[in-house]
Design a protein around this motif. Structure first.
Motif, PDB file in Angstrom:
ATOM      1  N   LEU A 397      16.264 -46.986  -3.698  1.00  0.00           N
ATOM      2  CA  LEU A 397      15.897 -47.925  -4.756  1.00  0.00           C
ATOM      3  C   LEU A 397      14.503 -48.468  -4.539  1.00  0.00           C
ATOM      4  O   LEU A 397      13.757 -48.698  -5.493  1.00  0.00           O
ATOM      5  CB  LEU A 397      16.878 -49.089  -4.802  1.00  0.00           C
ATOM      6  N   GLY A 398      14.139 -48.658  -3.255  1.00  0.00           N
ATOM      7  CA  GLY A 398      12.813 -49.180  -2.940  1.00  0.00           C
ATOM      8  C   GLY A 398      11.728 -48.307  -3.562  1.00  0.00           C
ATOM      9  O   GLY A 398      10.762 -48.810  -4.146  1.00  0.00           O
ATOM     10  N   GLU A 399      11.937 -46.993  -3.468  1.00  0.00           N
ATOM     11  CA  GLU A 399      10.959 -46.049  -4.008  1.00  0.00           C
ATOM     12  C   GLU A 399      10.840 -46.205  -5.525  1.00  0.00           C
ATOM     13  O   GLU A 399       9.742 -46.190  -6.079  1.00  0.00           O
ATOM     14  CB  GLU A 399      11.470 -44.632  -3.701  1.00  0.00           C
ATOM     15  N   ILE A 400      11.987 -46.371  -6.162  1.00  0.00           N
ATOM     16  CA  ILE A 400      11.969 -46.499  -7.624  1.00  0.00           C
ATOM     17  C   ILE A 400      11.297 -47.806  -8.039  1.00  0.00           C
ATOM     18  O   ILE A 400      10.439 -47.826  -8.931  1.00  0.00           O
ATOM     19  CB  ILE A 400      13.411 -46.421  -8.196  1.00  0.00           C
ATOM     20  N   VAL A 405       6.732 -50.869 -10.261  1.00  0.00           N
ATOM     21  CA  VAL A 405       5.707 -51.896 -10.060  1.00  0.00           C
ATOM     22  C   VAL A 405       4.309 -51.287 -10.156  1.00  0.00           C
ATOM     23  O   VAL A 405       3.375 -51.884 -10.693  1.00  0.00           O
ATOM     24  CB  VAL A 405       5.923 -52.610  -8.696  1.00  0.00           C
ATOM     25  N   ALA A 406       4.178 -50.036  -9.656  1.00  0.00           N
ATOM     26  CA  ALA A 406       2.873 -49.367  -9.695  1.00  0.00           C
ATOM     27  C   ALA A 406       2.560 -48.821 -11.087  1.00  0.00           C
ATOM     28  O   ALA A 406       1.481 -48.272 -11.316  1.00  0.00           O
ATOM     29  CB  ALA A 406       2.843 -48.241  -8.664  1.00  0.00           C
ATOM     30  N   LEU A 413       9.637 -41.365 -12.977  1.00  0.00           N
ATOM     31  CA  LEU A 413      10.130 -42.128 -11.806  1.00  0.00           C
ATOM     32  C   LEU A 413      10.778 -41.187 -10.796  1.00  0.00           C
ATOM     33  O   LEU A 413      11.410 -40.204 -11.186  1.00  0.00           O
ATOM     34  CB  LEU A 413      11.151 -43.188 -12.243  1.00  0.00           C
ATOM     35  N   PRO A 414      10.592 -41.463  -9.503  1.00  0.00           N
ATOM     36  CA  PRO A 414      11.165 -40.571  -8.491  1.00  0.00           C
ATOM     37  C   PRO A 414      12.684 -40.522  -8.613  1.00  0.00           C
ATOM     38  O   PRO A 414      13.325 -41.528  -8.884  1.00  0.00           O
ATOM     39  CB  PRO A 414      10.750 -41.222  -7.171  1.00  0.00           C
ATOM     40  N   CYS A 415      13.209 -39.327  -8.417  1.00  0.00           N
ATOM     41  CA  CYS A 415      14.652 -39.167  -8.513  1.00  0.00           C
ATOM     42  C   CYS A 415      15.198 -38.884  -7.126  1.00  0.00           C
ATOM     43  O   CYS A 415      15.059 -37.788  -6.611  1.00  0.00           O
ATOM     44  CB  CYS A 415      14.962 -38.010  -9.449  1.00  0.00           C
ATOM     45  N   ILE A 498      12.138 -54.226 -18.099  1.00  0.00           N
ATOM     46  CA  ILE A 498      12.311 -53.910 -16.669  1.00  0.00           C
ATOM     47  C   ILE A 498      10.947 -53.908 -15.974  1.00  0.00           C
ATOM     48  O   ILE A 498      10.768 -54.524 -14.913  1.00  0.00           O
ATOM     49  CB  ILE A 498      12.989 -52.524 -16.494  1.00  0.00           C
ATOM     50  N   TYR A 499       9.982 -53.216 -16.599  1.00  0.00           N
ATOM     51  CA  TYR A 499       8.663 -53.105 -15.972  1.00  0.00           C
ATOM     52  C   TYR A 499       8.028 -54.481 -15.799  1.00  0.00           C
ATOM     53  O   TYR A 499       7.492 -54.812 -14.743  1.00  0.00           O
ATOM     54  CB  TYR A 499       7.744 -52.176 -16.796  1.00  0.00           C
ATOM     55  N   LYS A 500       8.108 -55.273 -16.857  1.00  0.00           N
ATOM     56  CA  LYS A 500       7.483 -56.589 -16.825  1.00  0.00           C
ATOM     57  C   LYS A 500       8.156 -57.473 -15.757  1.00  0.00           C
ATOM     58  O   LYS A 500       7.489 -58.078 -14.910  1.00  0.00           O
ATOM     59  CB  LYS A 500       7.630 -57.237 -18.208  1.00  0.00           C
ATOM     60  N   THR A 501       9.482 -57.499 -15.782  1.00  0.00           N
ATOM     61  CA  THR A 501      10.205 -58.384 -14.864  1.00  0.00           C
ATOM     62  C   THR A 501      10.031 -57.947 -13.413  1.00  0.00           C
ATOM     63  O   THR A 501       9.844 -58.776 -12.524  1.00  0.00           O
ATOM     64  CB  THR A 501      11.707 -58.412 -15.239  1.00  0.00           C
ATOM     65  N   MET A 502      10.096 -56.650 -13.162  1.00  0.00           N
ATOM     66  CA  MET A 502       9.933 -56.195 -11.769  1.00  0.00           C
ATOM     67  C   MET A 502       8.527 -56.489 -11.268  1.00  0.00           C
ATOM     68  O   MET A 502       8.347 -56.898 -10.122  1.00  0.00           O
ATOM     69  CB  MET A 502      10.271 -54.711 -11.648  1.00  0.00           C
ATOM     70  N   LYS A 503       7.538 -56.287 -12.143  1.00  0.00           N
ATOM     71  CA  LYS A 503       6.165 -56.575 -11.713  1.00  0.00           C
ATOM     72  C   LYS A 503       6.018 -58.058 -11.383  1.00  0.00           C
ATOM     73  O   LYS A 503       5.443 -58.427 -10.360  1.00  0.00           O
ATOM     74  CB  LYS A 503       5.178 -56.206 -12.833  1.00  0.00           C
ATOM     75  N   GLU A 504       6.537 -58.901 -12.255  1.00  0.00           N
ATOM     76  CA  GLU A 504       6.395 -60.353 -12.038  1.00  0.00           C
ATOM     77  C   GLU A 504       7.087 -60.820 -10.761  1.00  0.00           C
ATOM     78  O   GLU A 504       6.700 -61.817 -10.177  1.00  0.00           O
ATOM     79  CB  GLU A 504       7.005 -61.121 -13.224  1.00  0.00           C
ATOM     80  N   ASN A 505       8.125 -60.106 -10.374  1.00  0.00           N
ATOM     81  CA  ASN A 505       8.930 -60.588  -9.243  1.00  0.00           C
ATOM     82  C   ASN A 505       8.893 -59.647  -8.041  1.00  0.00           C
ATOM     83  O   ASN A 505       9.752 -59.719  -7.165  1.00  0.00           O
ATOM     84  CB  ASN A 505      10.371 -60.802  -9.699  1.00  0.00           C
ATOM     85  N   LYS A 506       7.877 -58.785  -8.016  1.00  0.00           N
ATOM     86  CA  LYS A 506       7.832 -57.772  -6.946  1.00  0.00           C
ATOM     87  C   LYS A 506       7.790 -58.388  -5.544  1.00  0.00           C
ATOM     88  O   LYS A 506       8.271 -57.796  -4.580  1.00  0.00           O
ATOM     89  CB  LYS A 506       6.653 -56.820  -7.147  1.00  0.00           C
TER      90      LYS A 506
END
Ligand code: ADP
Ligand code: MG
Length: 694
Positions: A397-400, A405-406, A413-415, A498-506
């Protein structure tokens, strides 16, 4: 002793099977519905259930009944026994237990902490039957799990807010999964599996240590020659006495319908763990209370003492309660299960984004909710979880999350694939590898299908921690639903969210070593709170973000939160006061007199030797005499100082800032004296005796 778990399981519980057998069919169906969905309980229904319950309990040997409740702070449930005796008629009495007795109780609550919610003169408190949690018979008492509130209706226990938080996350969760087409789900349940750590010591030795009796932990004690450095205790074979004790605990808990499953030796000498199979959060709360209770009483029965304190011994690991937590719908979907292709699993990724947001926003509150006075010795003290809250996702999950975030596009996305573990020996099977390795240093770790919150203190209720976790998820789910329900292009809107929230809380994600100094620095750069003491964490209870969340969800009011903050601070001051007074007592009456006697014996030995032979070398005696006398003087000075600061301290902060350091200043010379004083003179059992000789 061999017990067939299938035969004894639940035999002391007034469970669904017993109800089916003993209640009229309509009542049974009403009860099942109430247990599943909640609702109002009528006096008429309570009367019918009470009658069947009474008969069943008397057949099991019960003479009394009690409402069991869990006042805020008190670690093990409270109870007040009433017998079934009724007013005599013509010299005879009947066993009486009515629907009203079942529904409601009114213990005089004035002695429980209320944080100002109730003046001492207005003592009324009520207990109300919690239909969702089955009654049981234990030690001749019919026990009825209840919620506990003040005359004004405000909650005074750990259970009521948890029940409300479970409702809140259920409502929000149903709304959430509906967006993804799961229209069948009627409920989202929070599941919890608490792993309980504890220490066992010999009872006679325990009774010789006032610090263990009054404070639950050793306040003095030099390290034993052996600690946990060889790591030979973890999962090691059980001593016979311990194995017998555990077998007894298991049997009692199985009879009480608790699915205890795993037990083993823990890292520190004398430390063990017991874990049940996970259950809905409110049931897990009740059963964890029972687990703690049964551990304590069974230890006494076996000539042992069970220490639930977070840090009974300095220098070796302390105890916690790893709180395994997940959310699942009533139609079988675990919201924390990534599935085979998490990179394409939009619902899962959105859950993860919501979780990151929730943990980041409420990290200090989580830290406060999992802590108590004793836990300050663990959190941030280079063991168990650090005081900084972060989430461990694991490699897959860390990779995803990193890729999101990047800004890597969704379809790129990596599978991560499920790997296998080939041990290279033809007779051993090839094992499917878990998608995450373990990271024991993280306070909030993903473990494949659940999150494990590792900060929870071993002696406290799991109520607060799970109330916060469920509430914060409900808040985040609701926010996501507000933004996404009715979106024109739902899939695109979800991906953007998802992108917005993960970036904000990375910043809340950290997959490295949580014990390292680099992490402390890095966390500071990220602005994550690193609060070492519960005294500084408690104000999180009344932060605007906390009040807003709990009030909006109807879990706790501002007044209740203010009261809880007060209770926690009072508890801290009260406990440190007890510890300080115990130290004063032990130093004055045990250690200092013993050391004086020892110093005396060394001095007279010197005199005797010298008078027998004037040229004799008594330098050894002299060295010991000088050292012991000087440490003795240090101890006396620190003792006087401790008396002064303890008398002067009032607030939790004062106890933390002035009393705690003085306690350490008294402990240091006494612990050093322990290493030079003849063991014949030492007044209490040592660390070695306590940890290695049960
Ligand atoms: P560990 O290897 O982490 O020490 P244990 O077996 O001691 O694990 O305890 C794990 C706990 O997690 C058990 O109580 C188990 O029932 C619980 N658990 C397993 N799956 C879930 C889940 N989906 N949700 C909540 N708890 C779970
Ligand atoms: Mg475990």
């Amino acid at each position: 002793m061999s017990v067939n778990v299938a035969e004894v399981f639940g035999q002391d519980v007034f469970n669904e099977a017993v109800m089916k057998e003993r209640l009229p069919e309509v009542t049974y169906k009403q009860m099942v519905k109430l247990m599943e969905e909640g609702g109002d309980v009528t006096l008429e229904l309570a009367d019918i259930v009470a009658k069947a319950m009474k008969e069943w309990a008397i057949e099991k040997g019960a003479t009394h009944y009690t409402h069991i409740f869990q006042p805020y702070i008190v670690s093990i449930g409270a109870e007040k026994h009433d017998s079934f005796a009724d007013i005599p008629k013509g010299g005879k009495i009947e066993n009486s237990f009515s629907g009203k007795d079942l529904l409601m109780g009114e213990p005089d609550a004035s002695s429980f902490p209320s944080g100002g919610l109730r003046a001492t003169c207005a003592a009324r408190g009520y207990t109300a039957w919690d239909v969702g949690s089955p009654a049981y018979v234990k030690d001749g008492i019919l026990c009825i799990p209840t919620a506990f509130c003040a005359y004004t209706g405000e909650s005074l226990d750990t259970k009521t807010p948890l029940l409300k938080a479970c409702d809140a996350v259920s409502k929000a969760g149903v709304r959430f999964v509906k967006m993804f087409g799961n229209t069948e789900a009627k409920k989202v349940r929070a599941y919890v599996g608490p792993e309980q750590e504890y220490f066992i010591v010999n009872r006679e030795k325990y009774l010789e240590r006032p610090d263990l009796i009054y404070a639950g932990r050793t306040l003095f004690g030099a390290p034993a020659p052996k600690g946990q450095e060889m790591e030979d205790q973890y999962f090691g074979p059980l001593k016979t006495k311990i194995a017998d004790f555990m077998a007894d605990v298991d049997e009692q808990l199985w009879k009480l319908g608790i699915t205890v499953k795993t037990q083993h030796n823990e890292v520190a000498p004398g430390q063990h763990e017991i874990a049940p199979i996970f259950a809905p959060a409110d049931a897990a709360l009740d059963s964890n209370f029972l687990v703690m209770d049964v551990l304590k009483s069974t230890a006494t029965k076996h000539g042992l003492a069970c220490l639930l304190h977070e840090k009974p011994f300095a220098g070796v690991n302390g105890s916690g309660k790893h709180n395994n937590w997940s959310l699942g719908t009533d139609n079988g979907v675990n919201l924390f299960k990534p599935g085979k292709e998490p990179n394409k699993n939009l619902q899962f990724l959105l859950v993860l984004a919501c979780l990151m947001e929730a943990v980041k926003k409420h990290s200090l509150l989580l830290r406060a909710a999992a802590s108590n006075t004793g836990n300050d010795h663990r959190l941030g003290a280079n063991e168990a979880p650090p005081a900084i809250i972060s989430i461990y996702m694991g490699d897959q999950l860390g990779e995803i999350v990193d890729a999101i975030v990047a800004g890597v596009p969704f379809d790129k996305l990596p599978c991560a694939t499920v790997e296998t573990l080939d041990l290279g020996v033809s007779t051993l099977p090839v094992l499917p590898k878990d998608p995450t390795d373990r990271n024991r240093t993280s306070p909030f770790a993903f473990t494949g299908n659940r999150f494990e919150f590792r900060m929870v203190a071993s002696s406290v209720s799991i109520g607060d921690a799970n109330t916060v976790m469920n509430s914060m998820m409900a808040e985040s789910f609701n926010k996501a639903c507000d933004a996404l329900e009715g979106a024109e292009d739902f899939e695109k809107a979800v991906i953007d969210y998802i992108y917005k929230t993960m970036k904000e809380n990375k910043d809340i994600v950290f997959n490295g070593n949580g014990y390292s100094d680099e992490w402390v620095e890095e966390a500071a750069k990220r602005g994550l709170p690193n609060v070492k003491s519960i005294v500084d964490a408690i104000p999180a209870y009344v932060e605007p973000s906390t009040i807003e969340m709990f009030e909006k969800l109807g879990v706790l009011s501002a007044r209740e939160l203010e009261a809880r903050k007060e209770i926690k601070l009072e508890e801290y001051a009260g406990l440190i006061n007890i510890e300080a007074r115990t130290m004063i007592d032990m130093a004055s009456k045990l250690y200092i007199p013993s050391v004086i006697a020892f110093v005396n014996s060394v001095a007279s030995s010197m005199n005797t030797v010298k008078s027998a032979y004037a040229q004799a070398d008594t330098s050894a005696q002299q060295t010991i005499l000088v050292k012991a006398s000087s440490l003795l003087a240090d101890a006396q000075k620190a003792l006087d100082e401790l008396k002064n600061v303890t008398d002067a301290a009032e607030t939790a902060k004062e106890y933390h800032d002035t009393v705690l350091p003085t306690m350490a200043a008294l402990r240091a010379p006494i612990d050093e004296l322990e290493t030079i004083v003849d063991s014949e003179y030492w007044p209490v059992p040592t660390y070695g005796e306590l940890m290695f000789e049960v």
